[in-house]
Design a protein around this motif. Sequence first.
Motif, PDB file in Angstrom:
ATOM      1  N   SER A   2      -4.769   6.348  -0.085  1.00  0.00           N
ATOM      2  CA  SER A   2      -3.674   5.441  -0.436  1.00  0.00           C
ATOM      3  C   SER A   2      -4.147   4.488  -1.533  1.00  0.00           C
ATOM      4  O   SER A   2      -5.342   4.296  -1.726  1.00  0.00           O
ATOM      5  CB  SER A   2      -3.214   4.645   0.783  1.00  0.00           C
ATOM      6  N   THR A   3      -3.223   3.906  -2.234  1.00  0.00           N
ATOM      7  CA  THR A   3      -3.543   2.930  -3.281  1.00  0.00           C
ATOM      8  C   THR A   3      -2.804   1.634  -2.972  1.00  0.00           C
ATOM      9  O   THR A   3      -1.659   1.667  -2.503  1.00  0.00           O
ATOM     10  CB  THR A   3      -3.069   3.429  -4.653  1.00  0.00           C
ATOM     11  N   VAL A   4      -3.478   0.523  -3.238  1.00  0.00           N
ATOM     12  CA  VAL A   4      -2.812  -0.771  -3.054  1.00  0.00           C
ATOM     13  C   VAL A   4      -2.289  -1.235  -4.406  1.00  0.00           C
ATOM     14  O   VAL A   4      -2.999  -1.181  -5.407  1.00  0.00           O
ATOM     15  CB  VAL A   4      -3.791  -1.794  -2.467  1.00  0.00           C
ATOM     16  N   SER A  24       0.761   5.442   0.409  1.00  0.00           N
ATOM     17  CA  SER A  24      -0.103   6.579   0.761  1.00  0.00           C
ATOM     18  C   SER A  24       0.277   7.793  -0.087  1.00  0.00           C
ATOM     19  O   SER A  24       1.334   7.825  -0.714  1.00  0.00           O
ATOM     20  CB  SER A  24       0.058   6.911   2.233  1.00  0.00           C
ATOM     21  N   GLU A  48       0.849  -1.183   0.000  1.00  0.00           N
ATOM     22  CA  GLU A  48       0.000   0.000   0.000  1.00  0.00           C
ATOM     23  C   GLU A  48       0.892   1.244   0.000  1.00  0.00           C
ATOM     24  O   GLU A  48       1.904   1.284   0.704  1.00  0.00           O
ATOM     25  CB  GLU A  48      -0.883  -0.012   1.251  1.00  0.00           C
TER      26      GLU A  48
END
Lengths: 813, 813
Positions: B749-751, B712, B710
Motif C-alpha cells: 500500500s502507499t500513503v 492498497s 492509505e
Amino acid sequence: MDDDVPLILTLDDSGSSASAPLDELDREELPNENGGSYDVVSDASSPAARECCAQQSSARHNWEMNYQEAAIYLQEGENNDKFFTHPKNAKALAAYLFAHNHLFYLMELSTALLLLLLSLCEAPAVPMLRLGIFVHATLELFALIVVVFELSMKMRWLGFQTFIRHKRTMVKTCVLLVQFIEAIVVLVRQTSHVRITRALRCIFLVDCRYCGAVRRNLRQIFQSLPPFIDILLLLLFFMVIFAILGFYLFSPNHSDPYFNTLENSLVNLFVLLTTSNFPDVMMPSYARNPWSCVFFIVYLSIELYFIMNLLLAVVFDTFNDIEKRKFKSLLLHKRTAIQHAYRLLVTKQRPSGISFKHFEGLLRFYKPRMCARERYLTFKALNQSNTPLVSLKDFYNFYEVVGLKWKAKRNREHWFDDLPRTAFLIFKGINILVKSRVFQYTMYTVVAVNGIWILVETFMLQGGNFFSRNVPWSYIVFLTIYGVELLLKTTGLGPVEYLSSGWNLFDFSVTLFAFLGLMALAFNMEPFYFIVVLRPLQLLRLFKLKKRYRNVLDTMFELFPRMASLGLTLLIFYYCFAIVGMEFFAGVVYPNCCNTSTVADSYRWVNHTVGNKTVVEEGYYYLNNFDNILNSFVTLFELTVVNDWYIIMEGVTSQTTHWSRLYFMIFYIVTMVVMTIIVAFILDAFVFRMNYTRKNQDSEEDNGIVLEKEISKEEVIGIIELYKRTSAATETAQLQKIVLQMDKYGQMSTVFLGRRSRTKSDLSMKMYEEEIQEWYEEHSRKEESQTPVQEPASAASSSLKPLSLRQRSQTVI
Amino acid sequence: MDDDVPLILTLDDSGSSASAPLDELDREELPNENGGSYDVVSDASSPAARECCAQQSSARHNWEMNYQEAAIYLQEGENNDKFFTHPKNAKALAAYLFAHNHLFYLMELSTALLLLLLSLCEAPAVPMLRLGIFVHATLELFALIVVVFELSMKMRWLGFQTFIRHKRTMVKTCVLLVQFIEAIVVLVRQTSHVRITRALRCIFLVDCRYCGAVRRNLRQIFQSLPPFIDILLLLLFFMVIFAILGFYLFSPNHSDPYFNTLENSLVNLFVLLTTSNFPDVMMPSYARNPWSCVFFIVYLSIELYFIMNLLLAVVFDTFNDIEKRKFKSLLLHKRTAIQHAYRLLVTKQRPSGISFKHFEGLLRFYKPRMCARERYLTFKALNQSNTPLVSLKDFYNFYEVVGLKWKAKRNREHWFDDLPRTAFLIFKGINILVKSRVFQYTMYTVVAVNGIWILVETFMLQGGNFFSRNVPWSYIVFLTIYGVELLLKTTGLGPVEYLSSGWNLFDFSVTLFAFLGLMALAFNMEPFYFIVVLRPLQLLRLFKLKKRYRNVLDTMFELFPRMASLGLTLLIFYYCFAIVGMEFFAGVVYPNCCNTSTVADSYRWVNHTVGNKTVVEEGYYYLNNFDNILNSFVTLFELTVVNDWYIIMEGVTSQTTHWSRLYFMIFYIVTMVVMTIIVAFILDAFVFRMNYTRKNQDSEEDNGIVLEKEISKEEVIGIIELYKRTSAATETAQLQKIVLQMDKYGQMSTVFLGRRSRTKSDLSMKMYEEEIQEWYEEHSRKEESQTPVQEPASAASSSLKPLSLRQRSQTVI
C-alpha cells in the motif's frame, strides 16, 4: 412573614432576654480571629491567656478592632491597594486613618496642583502672572514641605521596609529631594537655572489618590508599549530604506531641497509619515519626472495605510487583552479582600457566617454615613439563604450590594396623587399630554424649525453688528415655547421625575442658558453674548429620535469619565514637554526670525505701505512659540494635530541646532502612542457595549441595577432593640420613624428598592460569566496549594489564612 | 486491509462479473432524480414512461446530465451564485457552459479593461496616447458590441425572466445602452461632448467574474453605510453649530478671511476636520485674542478625536457583524448546494450514499483536470464510515476536501538519500550546517553588518554621481556571502524544500535582484540602476528573529489578496471621480492661474532675474490638475492623503464656481468611508488572527490542512477495472503506474498526503465551532417547515427537494 422569623429569633437569641447584660453577649461571641497586629500594642496578653480570662471591654475592643480591620481590607479591595501595604500595628493604623480621608486627599491634590501651577509664574512666565523669584521659590519650598509631611505620614503607615519596596513612593521621594535642592539653589542664587527637572513635578499629581484613573491609564500605556515599539521599529525600518532610496533617486535633482542629504531625506520622510509636507515634498521631483510619484505613493501606502493601521490593530489587540486581565485581577483581588474581611467577622461559635450585629459593626467603619435602615437592608440583600447569618458565598456579593441606594417603594404613581380631585384631574391631563407622542413630535418639529430659522437668519446676516439692541422676535417666540414645554413637563411629571432623565436635564440647562442669553441681550451685557450662540445646541434634542443616536450618546456619556482621565494623562505629557520646550526654546522664535530656513515665509511679519494703505503681511507662525507655559500648550496642541507641524519644527531648528528636531519627533511619537491608546479605548468600549446589547436584546432599556427587599415591622422592632442595647440614639430614632410610618398606613411591611447605575464591571461580569467561574476555581486551587496544612475544623476560613508574601505580590494592581 | 474490502466488493458488485455488459450496470442504477429540466428538450418522454422502458443510452445520458448539474450546483455553492440563476434547460445549460470558463472570463475582463483604458486616449488624453476621435469611438463601439454578446449569452443562460430580476445585470444593460448611444453620437458629431457617464464604465469591470472580491467589498461598503451616515450626520451637525458660533465670534475681526461669511465658516470648519488648514485658520483670531484657541481646541477634540473615532468604532462593529453573517450565509449556501448535488448523485436502489462511480462522474465535470488517483483519494478522504458509499453527512465536507493536493508520502527524508555514500555524507553535512542556529545567526549578523555598511556608505556620499563605473568592493563581498548561503541552502535542503518557504523565496529573489544590480553596474546599464538601491531590503530578513514580526508579516501576506481587492475598489472610485473631474476641471489650473484666491502663492510660477542668476519661483500646485486621467489619479491620491487638499480645492474653485467644492467634499467623504473600511478590515483580520492563535496556542506552527490516506494495491486494481470498463485509457495508464511503483518497492500500500493552505474560512469554522451547529439546526428546521409533505421512504433526500423561490431568495449572497 415566616421567612423573617429566624433572624428575629437570632436577635432575641444573641441576648437571650432583652435585659441580659452586654458582657454576657460579648463573652459568648469571641471573634474567630483577633485584630491581628493592632492589639499587640494595646493588649500584650497572649491570645491563649486572653481567651480564657476574657474581659468584657477587651472583647468589645477586639471586636471594634476587627470591624475596623475588615473595613480596611474591604477598602483595599475596592481601591485595588496591594495587601502588603495593609497597616500592621496600631501606630500604622492611626497613620493609615489619617492618610485616608478626603481632607488629606484634598491636601495632596492641592499641593500637587500648586507645584504644577508654579510654572505659570516662574522664569518664562505668563506676563500677567509673573512673580519674583523669592516669592515663587518660597511657595515651592512650602509646597515641598507639605509633600514631605505627606510622605512621612505614609512612611509611618507603611513602615520603613514596605515604604522602600513601594516603587512609586520611592520615585516620588527621589523627585522630591531633587526639587528641594533645586528650589534652595534658586533661592540662594536668586536666579533660575535650567530646570528640566520641573517636568517631573507631574509625579506629585499622578500619585494623588484622586488620580487613580490617570495611574491606570499610564500603566496601560506602558503595558501597550512593547508591541507598539516592535511595530514602530518596522515603521522606522521602512523609513530608513525609503530614505536611502529617495536619496539615491532624487539627490541628483538640484532643485529638490528635500532629498539633498541622507539626513534631510530621513527627516522629510518622517514628516511625510504625518503627511504634513505632502504633496509639497513630492513636487520638485514630480515636476521633473511624473513617474517619481510612484515612490511617494508606495511609501505612503506601506507606511501610512498599512503599518500605521497595523499599529492600531496591535495596540487594540493588546488593549483588549489587558482590559480582560485587569478585570480578572481586580475581581480576584476583591474576592481575596472579602475573604480577609470575612475571616475577621465570623465568631468562634458560629464560623459559618456573619450575624447582623457584626455586619453592622463593619459598616459603621466602612461606610460611616450609612443609616441604620440601609445597613439592615444591605444585610438582607446579601443574605440569600433564610438563615440569620451571611455565609462567605453570600458575602462575596458585598461590593455589588453595598453601593445600592435604598428607597421605600412609592405607593403613588404620580406626585399629585394626594392632591384634591380637581387639581388631580388637571395635573393628570398635563401628565398624559406631555407623555403623548403628539406632544413629543410637535416639540421636535419646533426644534427643527428653530434650527432652520437660526441657520437662515445667520446666513442673511452678512457681517455687521449682530448684537443689535433689539432682541429678535423669533428668539422670544421660540424661547417662550421652550419655557412652556419646560413648565408643562415639570408640572406633569413632577420636578424629581423630570430631572432624573439626563435628556430632560439637558433641555433644562439649554433653555436656562437661552434665557440667560436673552437677559444679556436685553440688558446689553456684552461679555455674555456668547451665550446667545449656544442656542443651536437645542438641535441636539433631535438626536433622541433615533435609537442608534441614543445608543451612541449614552455610550458617549458613559465614556466621558474615562475620556477625561485620558485627556488628563495627555495633559501630563503636555506639561512635561512644555517644561522641556520652555527651557530650551523660550524666546527663540519671533517675527522675521527664521530667514535662513525654508519656512521663512510663515514667520514673516512685514508692514509696508502700498499707496495710502498700510498692508501687513503676517506669517503668524511666530505666535507658535514656547515663551510661556500657556503658549507652549497651544503649540503642543498644534503639534498634536500634526498638520504643518514641521513648519514649527523647522522654525525652531533654524534658530537652534538640528538636534532640536529630536524633541519634536519624540513628541510626535509620544502623542501617537497616547492617541492610538485613545482610539483603541473608544473602539473597545464601543464594541464591548454593542456586543453587550446584542447579547441582552430583551432587556434593552435598563435603569441600572435594581433590587427589591421587603421588611416587616417585627424586623424593624428587632433592630431597634439591638440598637437600644448599644445605645445608638440617632439610629433608634430613625428606625422608629419607619415604624410610625408603617403604623400610619396600616402596613405590616414596607418594600424598599435598592438602585444603582450599571458600571463597566457589571457589564464585564455578565460578558465573562462563564470564564469567571473558571477563574475562581483556579484562584482557590492556587490558594489551596499554598496552604498545604489544613485544619479540618474550619476548612473554609482557614484556607484563607496564610497570606504569604508571594501571593500578595501576585495580586496585580 | 479489511477496511477496504467493502469498496472493492462494490466495484465487483456493480458489474457482477468483469465481462458484464454496461447496459446492465446502468439499467440497475437509476438516478434517484433525473437531471431535471435539461432532458426535457433532448428527451420528451415522461419520467414514468422512461422508467419502465429505459434505454441504455438514455440512462447513461441521464447520469451524465446529473453529474453535470451536480457539478454546476457545487460550483454555484463555491462561487456563491444564487440558485435562481441555475440553468433550467439544455439550451440554458449550453449557454451556461459557454459563459463559465476562463476564456469567456478573460474576454469579459479584457473588454472591461479596454473600455476603462480608453479614457487614456479620449478627449483630455495623456499626450503620448492621444488617438483620433474616429479611432477611439470605433474601439469603444467594438468593445460595447462584445459586451452585448456577453450579455446575450447571459440572457440565454438565465432566461428573460431571471435576467430582468437580476439587478446587477439590469444596471449593466442600462449603462451599456447609454454608452452605446453616446459612442454613436460621438462618432456622428465627430467631437466629444460632456460624457460624465464614462464614469459608469466601471460597472463592466465590477461585473467580471474575476472581480468577485471587489463586488464583495462594495457590498460591504454599502452595508456599512447606514451607521456611517448616521454618525456622519452627527459630525455635520456639530460642524454647523460650530460654523454659526465661529461666524458670530470671529467675523467682527476684519483681518480674518476664514469666518467672514457663514459659507466660509462652514467650508473652513470642514477643511479643519481634515486638519489640513490648521493652525493657519486659527492664527488671525489667535493673534487678536489668545483665548480664541479654545474654540478650535474644543472643535477638534469633539470632531476629530471623538466623533471620528466613534465613526471608526461604529464601522468596525458593523464590519465585525457583517463578516460573521456573511460567513454564516456562505456556509449555509454551500451546504444547500451540497444537498442539491447529493440528491442528483444517489441512486434509487441505494439512497443512503454516493458510490465511487458516481462521485468520479461528478468530479469529471467539477474538476476536469483532476487525475484518477486524486479523484479516488478525494472519495476516500470524504468517506468517514467504512461503507463503500459516501453519506450526505460525509459529503458535507466536500469543499474542504476537494481542494487538497495529493502527493505520495516520501519515504526518504532528504533529496540526497539515494545518492552514493560519499555524496550523501557531504550533503548531509551541508544540511546539518544550514539548519544549525550558528549558521542562521551568522547570516543575521552579516545582514546587520551589511545594513549598517549601506547606511554609513550612503551617509558619506554627500551628492555627486553615486553610480561610478567601479563597483564598490563591499557590494561584491556581501553579494558573494549571500550567493554562497543561497548555494549551501539549495544543496543542503534540496531546491524544492528550499523554495517551499516564503522567507527563502524572499531571500532568493532579493539576492537575485542584487546580482542583477551588479550586472547593471558592471555593464553600465543606466535604466536599471534602481535595482542597486533595493539592496537594503535584505535587512527585512532580520525581522524573522522575533515571533511578533513573523506573526505580523505572516498576517500581512495573508491579508495581501484582500488588501489588493480593497485597493482595486478604491481605484474604481478614483476612476469615477477622475472622469468627473476631467469633464469639469480639465485645463482650469495652470501656472499663475489663481491670483484672486487666497492660495495664489501655491500656483505662482515666476521667472525673474536677480543679478546674473535666473531665479525660478515655483508654486508647483498647478501640476495637481485634472488635465488627463493619470494626472487626475495623482491629484486624487493627494486629495486622499488630505494634507493641503484645500489648496487644490481653492485653486479649482477660484477658476470655476464655488459649487466645485462639492466635488472635493464628496470625494473626501467617499475616501473616508473606504479608508475607514480598510482600517476596520485590517483591525478585524488582525484581531481575529490573534484570537485564533490565542485559542490554539499548542498548534502554533501549522502548515495548513494535512490529511493522510492509505491506498492498497487491491484498491488501485479495482479502480483500474472500473476505468477499463468506461474505456478511459489515460486514467488507466496513470493508475497502472502507481501499481508498478508499488511493485518496485514491494509495498502492499502507499500513503498519500493531502495538503492545502489554511483559509480564513477554515479559521472561522474553528472559531465559531459551537455556533455553526446551531446554524445548521436552525437551517434544517427552516427547510423542514417549508416542506410539510414528507415522503416516508427517503426522508433525507426528499426534505431537500422543493426549493421554493422564497427559500432561494433567502440565501443571501
